[in-house]
Design a protein around this motif. Sequence first.
Motif, mmCIF file in Angstrom:
data_model
loop_
_atom_site.group_PDB
_atom_site.id
_atom_site.type_symbol
_atom_site.label_atom_id
_atom_site.label_comp_id
_atom_site.label_asym_id
_atom_site.label_seq_id
_atom_site.Cartn_x
_atom_site.Cartn_y
_atom_site.Cartn_z
ATOM 1 N N SER A 56 -17.967 43.177 41.809
ATOM 2 C CA SER A 56 -19.423 43.297 42.002
ATOM 3 C C SER A 56 -20.189 42.414 41.027
ATOM 4 N N SER A 57 -19.555 41.336 40.571
ATOM 5 C CA SER A 57 -20.224 40.391 39.681
ATOM 6 C C SER A 57 -20.237 39.024 40.340
ATOM 7 N N THR A 58 -21.290 38.273 40.089
ATOM 8 C CA THR A 58 -21.414 36.927 40.639
ATOM 9 C C THR A 58 -21.195 35.857 39.567
ATOM 10 N N VAL A 59 -20.526 36.239 38.489
ATOM 11 C CA VAL A 59 -20.212 35.307 37.411
ATOM 12 C C VAL A 59 -18.729 34.981 37.492
ATOM 13 N N LEU A 60 -18.427 33.705 37.653
ATOM 14 C CA LEU A 60 -17.050 33.234 37.687
ATOM 15 C C LEU A 60 -16.607 32.869 36.275
ATOM 16 N N VAL A 61 -15.434 33.347 35.884
ATOM 17 C CA VAL A 61 -14.880 33.046 34.568
ATOM 18 C C VAL A 61 -13.685 32.119 34.783
ATOM 19 N N MET A 62 -13.791 30.903 34.235
ATOM 20 C CA MET A 62 -12.727 29.913 34.362
ATOM 21 C C MET A 62 -12.108 29.660 32.991
ATOM 22 N N THR A 63 -10.794 29.649 32.950
ATOM 23 C CA THR A 63 -10.091 29.375 31.701
ATOM 24 C C THR A 63 -9.049 28.303 31.948
ATOM 25 N N TYR A 64 -8.767 27.545 30.889
ATOM 26 C CA TYR A 64 -7.731 26.512 30.958
ATOM 27 C C TYR A 64 -7.011 26.478 29.614
ATOM 28 N N ASP A 73 -11.397 33.849 37.698
ATOM 29 C CA ASP A 73 -11.490 35.281 37.967
ATOM 30 C C ASP A 73 -12.954 35.690 37.915
ATOM 31 N N ALA A 74 -13.224 36.857 38.451
ATOM 32 C CA ALA A 74 -14.583 37.423 38.428
ATOM 33 C C ALA A 74 -14.465 38.929 38.454
ATOM 34 N N GLU A 75 -15.329 39.573 37.705
ATOM 35 C CA GLU A 75 -15.353 41.027 37.716
ATOM 36 C C GLU A 75 -15.839 41.530 39.069
ATOM 37 N N ARG A 81 -7.071 27.890 24.429
ATOM 38 C CA ARG A 81 -7.721 28.258 25.690
ATOM 39 C C ARG A 81 -9.219 27.975 25.603
ATOM 40 N N SER A 82 -9.712 27.272 26.615
ATOM 41 C CA SER A 82 -11.151 27.037 26.756
ATOM 42 C C SER A 82 -11.673 27.889 27.914
ATOM 43 N N GLU A 83 -12.854 28.442 27.730
ATOM 44 C CA GLU A 83 -13.416 29.356 28.735
ATOM 45 C C GLU A 83 -14.822 28.889 29.123
ATOM 46 N N ALA A 84 -15.105 28.934 30.427
ATOM 47 C CA ALA A 84 -16.435 28.591 30.949
ATOM 48 C C ALA A 84 -16.843 29.655 31.956
ATOM 49 N N LYS A 85 -18.138 29.894 32.020
ATOM 50 C CA LYS A 85 -18.667 30.895 32.947
ATOM 51 C C LYS A 85 -19.743 30.257 33.821
ATOM 52 N N VAL A 86 -19.630 30.544 35.112
ATOM 53 C CA VAL A 86 -20.557 29.980 36.103
ATOM 54 C C VAL A 86 -21.183 31.132 36.875
ATOM 55 N N PHE A 87 -22.506 31.056 37.010
ATOM 56 C CA PHE A 87 -23.252 32.099 37.721
ATOM 57 C C PHE A 87 -23.684 31.560 39.083
#
Length: 525
Positions: free
Chosen positions: A165-173, A161-163, A47-53
């Motif tokens: 009240s959070s503006t950070v997107l968590v993408m996994t593949y 997904d995103a927590e 699994r690779s994970e990236a986070k976008v704000f």
Amino acid sequence: MAQSFTKGGLRQIVETLFRHKKKACTLALVALAVGTLAVFFYPRKYRSEAKVFLQVGRETVGIDPTATTGQTMSLMQNGRDEEIQSAKDVISSRGLIEKVVDRVSPDLVLGKLAVGDAKPNPITEWMKGLLGSALETAQSIDPVSTRERAVIKVEKNLEVDAERSSTVLVMTYDAKTPELAQTILDEVVEVYKEEHLRIHRNQKSSQFFDEQNEILRERLVKAEQRLRDAKSELGLASVESRATTLEGQIRNIDQDRYATEQELATSRARMADLTNQLEETPERLVSSKTSKPNEGADLLRDQLYQLQVKKIDLEARYSEEHPLVKAINDQVKQAEAIVNKQEASREETIDDVNPIHRQLLLDYKQQQAAVAGFESRLEKLSNQREQLRKQLVKLNADEIRLAELSREVQIANSKVFQYEDKFEQARFDKELESEKVSNVSIVQDATLAEKPISPSKVLIGLATILFSTAAPLALALGLERSDDRLRQESDIEELLDLPVLASVPESSLHSRLLPTTGVVSGTDY
């Protein structure tokens, strides 16, 4: 009794397992073997994970320039939660995934192209070879292109997904190698950034505003030309200044008229007074008187003497009845009557012009001339005022025309300014897009996780231990339940509903005969 029952139950379970020990041990060994094989040979998934704000930027608080070219209405601004949900929908959209598949190629997504140091799993390869023909046959029922299968696989393995009240997107593949997972997720992030720029900007805004700006500039030039021609035709530089000038001139004429009317009234009053004074004042005055002989009387006497001499001469020659004598007698009588009326001397008077009368007459003439001048001036001022009034009336009519032309120029100018501002915004957005500047910030690039997320060795180990323990027990109990032979005293008592009085111990002979004779051994009855 409960304790004895418990001990009896455990003893029976142990006896049951002991009787089926071969089958139970075989099943336990098979479970351990399968668990061991799963741990060593089950396909790994990485699994690779990236986070976008998503920071607050132009895309968050701005709207496209084409949305405000005309009359606008109030819009309710949604919160950031809607923005995050929109971003998740965009990332999970099929259009974005298709672009990702086209960029990395379907073969790479499906694992036909090697990425990284993935070692072939012999068990997996053997299973693929064994089941390959079957899978191909199943897929041929509903044929799907390689690209479609790659899109479906990315949709299945990609999660966003995103927590709260959070503006950070968590993408996994998830993929079979960490390099493949990282490569595809990197491409997903890159495509999303481009799509984010594209969907928040109208690609044709710049061209649209450029074309509209040219059209509006032509309208502005024509409107300015019409206004300039109208001013040149009317000889005006400014309606306001011209109106102010005309109003000032009319005001000055009115003031001059009031002053002239006052002076005219004064002059007429003076003329009336001078007329009265002239009537009362004599025109001439006697300056001296002298007495001197009456030359006229002397001349008449001299003529009378000549007539008398002529009378004597005629009487001497003619009779008294002669016409000449009668005529001369009449002349003499008349001359004597005239001479008798004359005085011997007369008084001579010398008079002169009255200076007072002359001054009064001069003043009168001056006032008369002043009145004529004032009347002429009033007439001229009235004519001038009438002309200025007509000019002002015409100016008011021209003002409407010039106001309409000026309004056209102002409207055209405001629209040119508005569209230039919108064009600049569109150009600015286009430059931001070309430079890939947006409110999307990469908090964490796609990771290269070398530790697989599946299979879990702990879970497989626990499942193997649980299965290798519970499965043999369940197998023994199942076999025991399906066996109808009598093995215990309780079985006989339950079957015959009679108490057991005695039991014969099992011998070796009975043990040897049991498999063939079918006779119960030991405690069996």
